[in-house]
Design an enzyme around this catalytic site. Structure first.
Site, mmCIF file in Angstrom:
data_model
loop_
_atom_site.group_PDB
_atom_site.id
_atom_site.type_symbol
_atom_site.label_atom_id
_atom_site.label_comp_id
_atom_site.label_asym_id
_atom_site.label_seq_id
_atom_site.Cartn_x
_atom_site.Cartn_y
_atom_site.Cartn_z
ATOM 1 N N ASP A 30 0.853 -1.193 0.000
ATOM 2 C CA ASP A 30 0.000 0.000 0.000
ATOM 3 C C ASP A 30 0.892 1.248 0.000
ATOM 4 O O ASP A 30 1.905 1.317 0.693
ATOM 5 C CB ASP A 30 -0.908 -0.020 1.242
ATOM 6 C CG ASP A 30 -2.055 0.963 1.131
ATOM 7 O OD1 ASP A 30 -3.215 0.504 1.040
ATOM 8 O OD2 ASP A 30 -1.812 2.179 1.141
ATOM 9 N N ILE A 31 0.479 2.239 -0.777
ATOM 10 C CA ILE A 31 1.264 3.476 -0.903
ATOM 11 C C ILE A 31 1.211 4.295 0.387
ATOM 12 O O ILE A 31 2.080 5.124 0.641
ATOM 13 C CB ILE A 31 0.722 4.301 -2.110
ATOM 14 C CG1 ILE A 31 1.782 5.215 -2.674
ATOM 15 C CG2 ILE A 31 -0.534 5.079 -1.748
ATOM 16 C CD1 ILE A 31 1.428 5.809 -4.024
ATOM 17 N N ASN A 87 -12.872 -3.006 2.531
ATOM 18 C CA ASN A 87 -13.785 -1.885 2.693
ATOM 19 C C ASN A 87 -14.771 -1.945 1.532
ATOM 20 O O ASN A 87 -14.351 -2.027 0.372
ATOM 21 C CB ASN A 87 -13.023 -0.554 2.678
ATOM 22 C CG ASN A 87 -12.120 -0.397 3.895
ATOM 23 O OD1 ASN A 87 -12.491 -0.815 4.992
ATOM 24 N ND2 ASN A 87 -10.951 0.189 3.715
ATOM 25 N N GLY A 93 -15.108 3.515 3.740
ATOM 26 C CA GLY A 93 -13.774 4.012 3.411
ATOM 27 C C GLY A 93 -13.224 3.500 2.102
ATOM 28 O O GLY A 93 -12.044 3.716 1.806
ATOM 29 N N GLN A 94 -14.063 2.820 1.294
ATOM 30 C CA GLN A 94 -13.535 2.353 0.004
ATOM 31 C C GLN A 94 -13.263 3.565 -0.886
ATOM 32 O O GLN A 94 -14.136 4.423 -1.074
ATOM 33 C CB GLN A 94 -14.517 1.398 -0.690
ATOM 34 C CG GLN A 94 -13.926 0.829 -1.987
ATOM 35 C CD GLN A 94 -14.794 -0.252 -2.646
ATOM 36 O OE1 GLN A 94 -15.857 -0.609 -2.142
ATOM 37 N NE2 GLN A 94 -14.322 -0.762 -3.767
ATOM 38 N N HIS A 100 -10.183 -5.086 -3.245
ATOM 39 C CA HIS A 100 -8.840 -5.331 -2.710
ATOM 40 C C HIS A 100 -8.958 -5.764 -1.260
ATOM 41 O O HIS A 100 -9.750 -5.212 -0.501
ATOM 42 C CB HIS A 100 -7.955 -4.092 -2.834
ATOM 43 C CG HIS A 100 -8.602 -2.811 -2.422
ATOM 44 N ND1 HIS A 100 -9.511 -2.155 -3.224
ATOM 45 C CD2 HIS A 100 -8.496 -2.072 -1.294
ATOM 46 C CE1 HIS A 100 -9.918 -1.063 -2.612
ATOM 47 N NE2 HIS A 100 -9.329 -0.991 -1.426
ATOM 48 N N HIS A 102 -7.062 -5.750 2.146
ATOM 49 C CA HIS A 102 -5.925 -5.199 2.886
ATOM 50 C C HIS A 102 -5.386 -6.312 3.788
ATOM 51 O O HIS A 102 -6.161 -6.977 4.489
ATOM 52 C CB HIS A 102 -6.373 -4.048 3.795
ATOM 53 C CG HIS A 102 -6.870 -2.827 3.093
ATOM 54 N ND1 HIS A 102 -6.108 -1.695 2.931
ATOM 55 C CD2 HIS A 102 -8.083 -2.547 2.534
ATOM 56 C CE1 HIS A 102 -6.816 -0.762 2.310
ATOM 57 N NE2 HIS A 102 -8.024 -1.252 2.057
#
Ligand code: DGP
Length: 114
Positions: A30-31, A87, A93-94, A100, A102
């Site tokens: 994750d960035i 999410n 919070g998507q 995806h 997490h």
């Protein structure tokens, strides 16, 4: 999907720090990591959100979970505990509309999540 960020990451059009890729899935860091290990696992196939899954995707989602287990092992976060999160929807919070999972670990996790 032409305009999808994660489709572009999956195809390599946009660079990412990948930890796994195969025919069906790509996993990359994750960035904006929320834990020492924060990896996103995505199917190559574009599916917008969790509620778009049906019985035909049961195998896919099962394989995705097994892959999360394998990556957690590879990353050394099993003993300390890890968390997986989907999410689904803006209220949850998507922010990227390509499903995806997490995978978070490497620190104590608290409950309830924010
Ligand atoms: P979510 O809020 O559940 O939709 O999670 C989207 C995640 O995607 C968020 O934690 C940040 C991450 N992310 C967004 N853009 C990029 C990107 O360009 N590269 C990487 N590696 N991660 C990204």
């Amino acid at each position: 999907m032409e305009d999808c960020l994660f489709c572009k990451i999956a195809s390599g059009q946009i660079p990412s720090d990948k930890v796994h890729e195969d025919e069906q899935f790509v996993a990359f860091r994750d960035i904006n990591p929320q834990a020492p290990i924060h990896i996103l696992i995505i199917p190559r196939r574009h599916i917008e959100r969790l509620t778009d899954l049906g019985p035909a995707e049961a195998e896919l989602i099962g394989q995705m979970t097994l892959l999360a287990n394998k990556i957690a092992q590879d990353q050394g976060i099993v003993a300390g505990g890890f968390r997986t999160v989907f999410n689904c929807g803006e209220g949850a919070g998507q922010s990227v509309w390509h499903i995806h999972m997490h995978l978070l670990g490497g620190r104590p996790m608290h409950w309830p999540p924010g």
